[in-house]
Structure formats: C-alpha cells, structure tokens
Design a protein around this motif. Structure first.
Motif, PDB file in Angstrom:
ATOM      1  N   PRO A   1     102.275 -28.556  55.928  1.00  0.00           N
ATOM      2  CA  PRO A   1     101.872 -29.488  54.857  1.00  0.00           C
ATOM      3  C   PRO A   1     102.987 -29.780  53.864  1.00  0.00           C
ATOM      4  CG  PRO A   1     100.717 -27.402  54.640  1.00  0.00           C
ATOM      5  CD  PRO A   1     101.367 -27.391  55.969  1.00  0.00           C
ATOM      6  N   VAL A   2     103.841 -28.770  53.572  1.00  0.00           N
ATOM      7  CA  VAL A   2     104.936 -29.044  52.628  1.00  0.00           C
ATOM      8  C   VAL A   2     105.878 -30.094  53.211  1.00  0.00           C
ATOM      9  CG1 VAL A   2     106.907 -28.049  51.421  1.00  0.00           C
ATOM     10  CG2 VAL A   2     104.809 -26.772  51.578  1.00  0.00           C
TER      11      VAL A   2
ATOM     12  N   SER B   1     101.746 -22.443  58.901  1.00  0.00           N
ATOM     13  CA  SER B   1     100.674 -23.263  58.348  1.00  0.00           C
ATOM     14  C   SER B   1     100.988 -23.705  56.928  1.00  0.00           C
ATOM     15  CB  SER B   1      99.357 -22.500  58.372  1.00  0.00           C
ATOM     16  OG  SER B   1      99.346 -21.551  57.339  1.00  0.00           O
ATOM     17  N   LEU B   2     101.906 -23.012  56.256  1.00  0.00           N
ATOM     18  CA  LEU B   2     102.313 -23.462  54.924  1.00  0.00           C
ATOM     19  C   LEU B   2     103.426 -24.504  55.016  1.00  0.00           C
ATOM     20  CD1 LEU B   2     102.276 -23.236  51.878  1.00  0.00           C
ATOM     21  CD2 LEU B   2     103.742 -21.277  52.025  1.00  0.00           C
TER      22      LEU B   2
ATOM     23  N   THR C   1     105.136 -32.460  55.277  1.00  0.00           N
ATOM     24  CA  THR C   1     104.542 -33.808  55.210  1.00  0.00           C
ATOM     25  C   THR C   1     104.721 -34.385  53.813  1.00  0.00           C
ATOM     26  OG1 THR C   1     102.652 -32.458  55.781  1.00  0.00           O
ATOM     27  CG2 THR C   1     102.689 -34.637  56.684  1.00  0.00           C
ATOM     28  N   LEU C   2     104.681 -33.502  52.799  1.00  0.00           N
ATOM     29  CA  LEU C   2     104.911 -33.989  51.438  1.00  0.00           C
ATOM     30  C   LEU C   2     106.328 -34.512  51.279  1.00  0.00           C
ATOM     31  CD1 LEU C   2     103.387 -31.406  48.965  1.00  0.00           C
ATOM     32  CD2 LEU C   2     102.700 -33.740  49.361  1.00  0.00           C
ATOM     33  N   LEU C   3     107.305 -33.756  51.857  1.00  0.00           N
ATOM     34  CA  LEU C   3     108.712 -34.097  51.636  1.00  0.00           C
ATOM     35  C   LEU C   3     109.128 -35.342  52.402  1.00  0.00           C
ATOM     36  CD1 LEU C   3     110.434 -30.628  51.911  1.00  0.00           C
ATOM     37  CD2 LEU C   3     109.719 -31.813  49.886  1.00  0.00           C
TER      38      LEU C   3
END
Lengths: 365, 69
Positions: free
Chosen positions: A315-316, A311-312, A318-320
């Motif tokens: 989202p990371v 779950s961490l 998607t940022l990258l």
C-alpha cells in the motif's frame, strides 16, 4: 542467533552492486543532474573518491564493532535512544523499498505491459522476494553469484553491440562549465547509494573479517565503472540534448540495436535479466529490513515478519507511485540528496563521534 | 468486492502467521508482526474504500524545500 549464515566478500560485493545497479539501468538520473551538458560522464568518475571518503564513518564503525550489525551497535553506543535511531532507519528502508517497487512497476507498465495493473507486478515480485529472503543470507548470496554475471554480460553485450553507432565527438567540448558542478553531482550519486546501510548491516556475516577492505573498495569501483559505461554509452549514442528528453535513456539505447538487420529488438532479453536483478534487490531490502526489526526488538526469529512487511510495503508503494512525474521530482538532485545524506552520512558520522567520545567498542586496525 | 478481497488476503496472512507463533510462545514476535500487519491493513483498507491519503514523498519534499530555499 538470528542468522547463522556467512557470505564471502565476492558475494557481498555482487549483492550490493546488483541492488544499486538495477535502478540506475532503468532510470539514469545522472543525465538530468548538473552540469547539464555533455560532461555528465565526469560526474560518474567523481563519485568514486567521494564515496571512498564519505563512507568512512561506516568503515570505522564496522572496525570498532566487528561482531555487531548496524542496528545492534546503535543501541550499544547510545543506549535506549539508539532504538529510536534504529526505528528511523527501518522507516527509511520501508520508504526506499516502496519507492523501488513503485519505480519497478512504472518501468514495466510504461515500456512493456501497459494494460496489466501495476499491483499485479508488485504483489507477485514481493512475494517471490520474500521467499528468497526467507531462505536466509547464504542462499541469497549464492543466487547473486549466479545472477550478477548474467546481468553484467547482458549490459556489456548491449554496449558492444552499440559501439558502431557511437560518436566520440559528442563528448566535446570538454569541461565546459568547470569541475565544481561535477563535484555536486558526485555527491548526488553517493547519496543514492543507500546500499551502504545494507553493507553496515551485513558486514558481521562476512566469512573473513579481513575482507572488509575488499568490500569497502571493490563495491564502489565496480559501481562507478558500470555507471560510467552506461552514461558514456547513452551520451555517445544520442548526444546530450536528445538523451535528456528521454525517461529511460539506457532502455531507449537498447531499442536502437540493429546488427545487420538480423539481431533486432533485443530489449526483451534485457528486461528478463533486469527482472532477475530486481528480484535480488527486493530480497535484499526485505531481508535487511526484517533483520533490522528483529535486532531492534530482540526477537529470536525474523521469518514471521516477512509477509506482514510485504503487506505494508504494497500500500505504501501505491501511495508513492501514482505518476512518474511526481516520483522523478522526488528522486531528482534537488530533493533526494538532502533526504538520503542524513541517513548515509550525517547520522553515522555523529554515531562515530559519540562512540569515540564515550569509548564504546575498541578499534582494531 | 475489492474490500472483501483485501479483508480476505489479510485474514489469510494472519492465519498463516499466528498459530505457529502462539504455539512456540513467541509473544514479542507476535506483537511486532501484528503491528506491521495492522498498519498494512489500515493503509490498504483506506485506499480501497477511496480515501485520498497524503503522499509521503510530498512531505519530505516540503521539509527539504523549507531548509534549502
């Protein structure tokens, strides 16, 4: 005891090899690196001596602390500050997992399924990989023994099917800009090889301690042979000038396969084999990360951490992975080596120096 | 809609994880896993409600360019 499983040296070599190879098959970054002409295949051979030399800190640390994994001996060497180093490595691993999963979803949405939202691929693959990591290192090792030969056969089959279209003249002129740029790119190839950290974490699970040398030498040799095959295929097929304009050079090579107008469009088979390998890769990354976290904080079980970690990572990633140009800029030879070399050479080197000076661990040849 | 989905997913993960850890009294595990879960929730939530977060790659690039050029 966190993990009671053992793996053989062959399983370990295949595990590390599959994990590294998958990224290179999709994104053949070597093509864009210096010397920037038809000599890039020399770089791949150059990576072998560099890897054997520069991975020595990990080798000697493993010799000194043969019952402990990387995250345990950083604490044994440095005391409390060792935990800080461990947390730094965990953040690095989370970053790298997120980067790999972002690269994967970009590859799939670009070449095959361009309407499916990338989030779907990320979540499904990571949950399945978390299940593989949940089962422990032994089943992961056995699964790799099954999957890695499939991947190798597919890649070799593709290369054999392309031999008739290759032109050896594309390799000439030879050594146009000397050997020094190739040396630098060898360093770049070595710096992408973050599986060395995984090796340092997994070595205590090797069933025969004496097989350390087999893993240390066998893994880079297998890797360099395959990387050389990929690069030489792409260059002999397209020529350097055409190859460097492609985003996924090896995939483009596969699309050109045509045997007697009967066997065509085999890229779906290739992508299927590639997905199997990627599954192994993500399972290995998740496994090493949760094992590291549990060893740093002295937890008794690592399994409850898998889903929170997934779950961490989602989202990371998607940022990258907003777009492929920004991501390729980060993984290019200008940025990436200076970031990754800190973790796979400089920190282990100083750890080894500290261990020698403070007489921690004992050297058993 | 998306916000509700994110909250729902994270609640389900927390419900799967927590009871077992509490029953076995593994408090350290509980703390670490809730920390990871909270970080993941904050990142996802901020992205879903439309706040632009900085890309970590950009930070690394800036540091590397500062040292190499």
């Amino acid at each position: 005891m966190l993990e009671g499983g053992k793996i053989t040296s062959k399983q370990m070599i295949l595990l590390l090899f599959t994990s590294r190879m998958i990224t290179w098959i999709a994104f053949l970054f070597v093509i864009f690196a210096p010397p920037g002409n038809q000599d890039v295949w020399i770089d791949c051979l150059m990576a072998l001596p560099l890897q054997l030399l520069l991975a020595l800190p990990f080798y000697f640390l493993a010799k000194r602390f043969d019952k402990q994994s990387f995250f345990e001996y950083t604490t044994a060497i440095l005391g409390k500050p060792g935990k800080g180093i461990g947390i730094l490595y965990i953040l690095f691993l989370i970053h790298m997992s997120a980067l790999s999963i972002a690269q994967f979803s970009i590859f799939l949405t670009t070449v095959l399924m361009d309407i499916t939202p990338p989030l779907f691929f990320k979540i499904t693959l990571l949950i399945l990989s978390a299940f593989a990591a949940y089962k422990g290192i032994e089943s992961l090792g056995r699964f790799t023994e099954l999957v890695a030969p499939i991947g190798m056969i597919v890649v070799l089959g593709v290369v054999l099917a392309l031999v008739k279209d290759m032109d050896p003249k594309e390799f000439l002129p030879f050594l146009e800009s000397g050997l020094f740029p190739s040396f630098f790119t060898g360093l770049y190839i070595f710096s992408t090889n973050i599986e060395l950290i995984m090796m340092a974490v997994l070595l205590p699970f090797l069933n025969h301690r004496g097989k350390l040398n087999t893993v240390y030498i066998g893994f880079p040799i297998l890797l360099v042979v395959f990387l050389f095959t990929l690069t030489a295929t792409v260059i002999a097929l397209f020529g350097y000038d055409l190859a460097k304009t492609m985003t996924f050079p090896f995939y483009s090579a596969i699309r050109t396969i045509s045997l007697g107008n009967i066997i065509e469009r085999v890229e779906s088979i290739f992508v299927a084999a590639w997905l199997l390998g990627l599954y192994v890769k993500m399972a290995l990354y998740l496994y090493v990360t949760v094992l590291g976290i549990s060893q740093i904080f002295r937890l008794k079980v690592y399994r409850p951490l898998l889903l929170p970690l997934v779950s961490l990572i989602v989202p990371v990633s998607t940022l990258l992975g907003k777009n492929i140009v920004e991501m390729n800029e980060f993984t290019s030879f200008e940025i990436y080596p200076w970031y990754a070399l800190n973790f796979i050479f400089i920190i282990p080197f100083f750890l080894l120096l500290t261990a020698i000076v403070r007489r921690k661990g004992e050297y058993r040849p | 809609m998306k916000v509700i989905a994110v909250i729902l997913v994270f609640t389900v993960i927390a419900l799967i994880q927590t009871p077992d850890l509490v029953r076995k009294k593994q408090w350290r595990e509980l703390v670490v896993s809730s920390l990871l879960l909270t970080l993941g929730f904050i990142l996802s939530f901020l992205q879903v409600i439309g706040i632009e977060l900085p890309n970590p790659n950009k930070g690394v690039e800036a540091v590397v360019r500062f040292f190499t050029s």
